[in-house]
Design an enzyme around this catalytic site. Structure first.
Site, PDB file in Angstrom:
ATOM      1  N   ALA A  29      32.413  35.346  44.763  1.00  0.00           N
ATOM      2  CA  ALA A  29      33.484  34.819  43.783  1.00  0.00           C
ATOM      3  C   ALA A  29      34.557  35.545  43.899  1.00  0.00           C
ATOM      4  O   ALA A  29      34.983  36.383  43.174  1.00  0.00           O
ATOM      5  CB  ALA A  29      32.909  35.041  42.215  1.00  0.00           C
ATOM      6  N   ALA A  30      35.387  35.127  44.945  1.00  0.00           N
ATOM      7  CA  ALA A  30      36.531  36.027  45.519  1.00  0.00           C
ATOM      8  C   ALA A  30      37.805  36.264  44.876  1.00  0.00           C
ATOM      9  O   ALA A  30      38.388  37.177  45.105  1.00  0.00           O
ATOM     10  CB  ALA A  30      36.734  35.937  47.097  1.00  0.00           C
ATOM     11  N   PRO A  59      41.030  36.764  42.534  1.00  0.00           N
ATOM     12  CA  PRO A  59      42.171  36.344  43.257  1.00  0.00           C
ATOM     13  C   PRO A  59      42.596  37.258  44.578  1.00  0.00           C
ATOM     14  O   PRO A  59      43.133  36.809  45.544  1.00  0.00           O
ATOM     15  CB  PRO A  59      43.337  36.922  42.339  1.00  0.00           C
ATOM     16  CG  PRO A  59      42.646  38.033  41.688  1.00  0.00           C
ATOM     17  CD  PRO A  59      41.255  37.523  41.515  1.00  0.00           C
ATOM     18  N   GLY A  86      41.245  40.819  45.046  1.00  0.00           N
ATOM     19  CA  GLY A  86      40.993  42.032  45.344  1.00  0.00           C
ATOM     20  C   GLY A  86      39.856  42.792  45.950  1.00  0.00           C
ATOM     21  O   GLY A  86      40.073  43.579  46.971  1.00  0.00           O
ATOM     22  N   ARG A 112      42.609  28.216  42.069  1.00  0.00           N
ATOM     23  CA  ARG A 112      42.395  29.505  42.372  1.00  0.00           C
ATOM     24  C   ARG A 112      42.198  30.011  43.722  1.00  0.00           C
ATOM     25  O   ARG A 112      42.538  31.421  44.421  1.00  0.00           O
ATOM     26  CB  ARG A 112      41.059  30.437  41.382  1.00  0.00           C
ATOM     27  CG  ARG A 112      41.584  30.467  39.865  1.00  0.00           C
ATOM     28  CD  ARG A 112      40.528  30.806  38.942  1.00  0.00           C
ATOM     29  NE  ARG A 112      39.753  32.095  39.533  1.00  0.00           N
ATOM     30  CZ  ARG A 112      39.997  33.321  39.005  1.00  0.00           C
ATOM     31  NH1 ARG A 112      40.985  33.497  38.310  1.00  0.00           N
ATOM     32  NH2 ARG A 112      39.392  34.226  39.578  1.00  0.00           N
ATOM     33  N   CYS A 141      32.426  42.704  34.896  1.00  0.00           N
ATOM     34  CA  CYS A 141      33.532  43.190  34.178  1.00  0.00           C
ATOM     35  C   CYS A 141      33.033  43.224  32.749  1.00  0.00           C
ATOM     36  O   CYS A 141      34.047  42.885  31.852  1.00  0.00           O
ATOM     37  CB  CYS A 141      34.964  42.756  34.489  1.00  0.00           C
ATOM     38  SG  CYS A 141      35.041  41.112  34.121  1.00  0.00           S
TER      39      CYS A 141
END
Length: 436
Positions: free
Chosen positions: A99-100, A102, A104, A128, A221
């Site tokens: 799930a890459a 944007p 980082g 995205r 997160c």
């Protein structure tokens, strides 16, 4: 900041006497940080490094700065940087960032790979995935394929393939409330459970792609135990070949709830936003890598000759990988990929350029990926011309140059290829990236 009542009750229960210090941080500003890109040359010197984090600094970088536009830095808040730091892939391995966007974590993984191995960076959302491509091209990625797929479809193409899988899972986003207050509107008491159900679905497909002896880094997160420790326990119960790897803890990091091998980052302990990270090791004996067949390329002998001529005249190195032509577009794919023709691809390796009538024209991505000493013809501009160039203007140089293609550089970092005729530098900066 007004927090949901049920959220307050939940973390009063979980944090006890620490709860008030935790809630107080939501009145503070989010912490900004960035990483420097060692894949680029002549990196600037920055102050205020983040302790125990290589390449990392506290502070804010403008998206219009020379450092950002040339890919010398990547803005990423401190807690999110810990995921790539925990993953720390060894050179030469095959890595999936599931799930890459944007970008980082993907760019952080590339830093460790240092131009070796394979990175497949996936983003299910088409819009995205385009942002992900832009960020990877700016960073100078050479050994990367960007897919725009579901985990289910990826698993059919990459069975038992990846040595390392990183899943920063879609989650309830509690750790981003301070940075993105609009996320509060999506939160409800049942939302973490909904997210946990989807996380298990994604992980079930991820496990089909993990090679024997490989590693899985799982992160969110959020602070929700339903999405963190409960998910890790579900993995351990359902995949008995997995075991938790203890993550070394520096100042401000705490262990998971009844799971000290993993880490939790709270803003009242750690200078950053919210994050959970766990690392799991597969115990199955590793197997020899099986060579796989790529889809047949459309690269004709005539087109190959055009590329070889360009490469001999303009590059000081021979690029490693598999040349693949899709229509008139030439790409360099990492060696060892399977046939990707059944997948939606957002970036098919390194875009080398385009075949026009009786010639080859280099791409912007190639000019971003090459170091200036790897290119035979280079023209440097100053900061004043940089502002004009990124705005889309042609430049008049102080002296004429022999006609042809040149890598444009500023501060010894590539900014794409340009065509020079006499003393006129024709602007090839992509229209979608231009700004004033």
């Amino acid at each position: 900041m007004k927090l949901p009542e049920q959220f307050i009750k939940k973390y009063e229960r979980l944090l006890g006497e620490e709860a008030q210090a935790f809630f107080q941080t939501f009145e503070e500003k989010p912490v900004a940080a960035f990483r420097v890109n060692p894949l680029k040359t002549s990196l600037p010197n920055f102050s205020n490094p983040i302790p125990n984090s290589p390449w990392s600094y506290y502070g804010k970088i403008s998206g219009k700065s020379i450092e950002h536009v040339t890919g010398a830095v990547y803005s990423q808040e401190p807690s999110a940087q810990i995921v790539g730091q925990v993953a720390a892939p060894q050179k030469g391995i095959k890595v999936l960032d599931l799930a890459a966007s944007p970008g980082g974590k993907a760019t952080h993984l590339l830093t460790y790979l240092d131009g070796t191995g394979i990175l497949v960076a996936n983003e299910i959302n088409k819009k995205r995935s385009k942002v992900l491509v832009e960020n990877l091209e700016r960073f100078g990625a050479r050994n990367t394929v960007v897919t725009n797929e579901t985990p289910e479809r990826l698993a059919k193409v990459f069975p038992s393939y990846f040595d390392l899988i990183v899943l920063d899972a879609p989650c309830s986003g509690e750790g981003m409330f301070r940075k993105n207050p609009e996320a509060i509107a999506y939160w409800s008491e049942s939302y973490p459970i909904e997210c946990a159900n989807r996380q298990r679905e994604i992980l079930a497909e991820a496990m089909k792609m993990l090679a024997p002896g490989g590693q899985l880094v799982y992160s969110t997160c959020t602070w929700s135990p339903e999405e963190n420790e409960a998910i890790v326990n579900w993995l351990l119960e359902n995949y008995t070949n997995l075991a938790l790897v203890p993550i070394p803890k520096s100042e401000g990091m705490v262990g998971g709830i009844d799971q000290m091998e993993s880490i939790r980052l709270y803003p009242h302990h750690f200078k950053g936003e919210g994050q959970f990270v766990a690392k799991l090791q597969d115990s199955r004996p590793s197997e020899p890598f099986k060579k796989v067949k790529l889809r047949k390329s459309q690269l004709s002998k005539e087109k190959l000759a055009y590329w070889q001529t360009f490469s001999e005249q303009h590059l000081n190195i021979s690029l490693k990988g598999v040349l693949h032509c899709f229509g008139d577009e030439l790409y360099l794919l990492p060696d060892g990929l399977p046939d990707l023709s059944s997948l939606r691809i957002a970036r098919n390796g390194l875009h080398l350029g385009t075949f026009k009538k009786k010639r080859f024209e280099p791409s912007f991505a190639l000019g971003m990926a090459m170091q200036p000493d790897e290119v035979k013809k280079v023209v440097a501009i100053d900061s004043a011309n940089f502002k004009n160039y990124v705005a889309g203007e042609s430049l008049i140089l102080s002296k004429p140059y022999p006609n042809g293609w040149y890598q444009l550089t500023i501060e010894d970092k590539g900014l794409g290829f340009v065509k020079i005729i006499g003393n006129t530098l024709k602007n090839k900066y992509p229209k979608g990236l231009r700004f004033k």
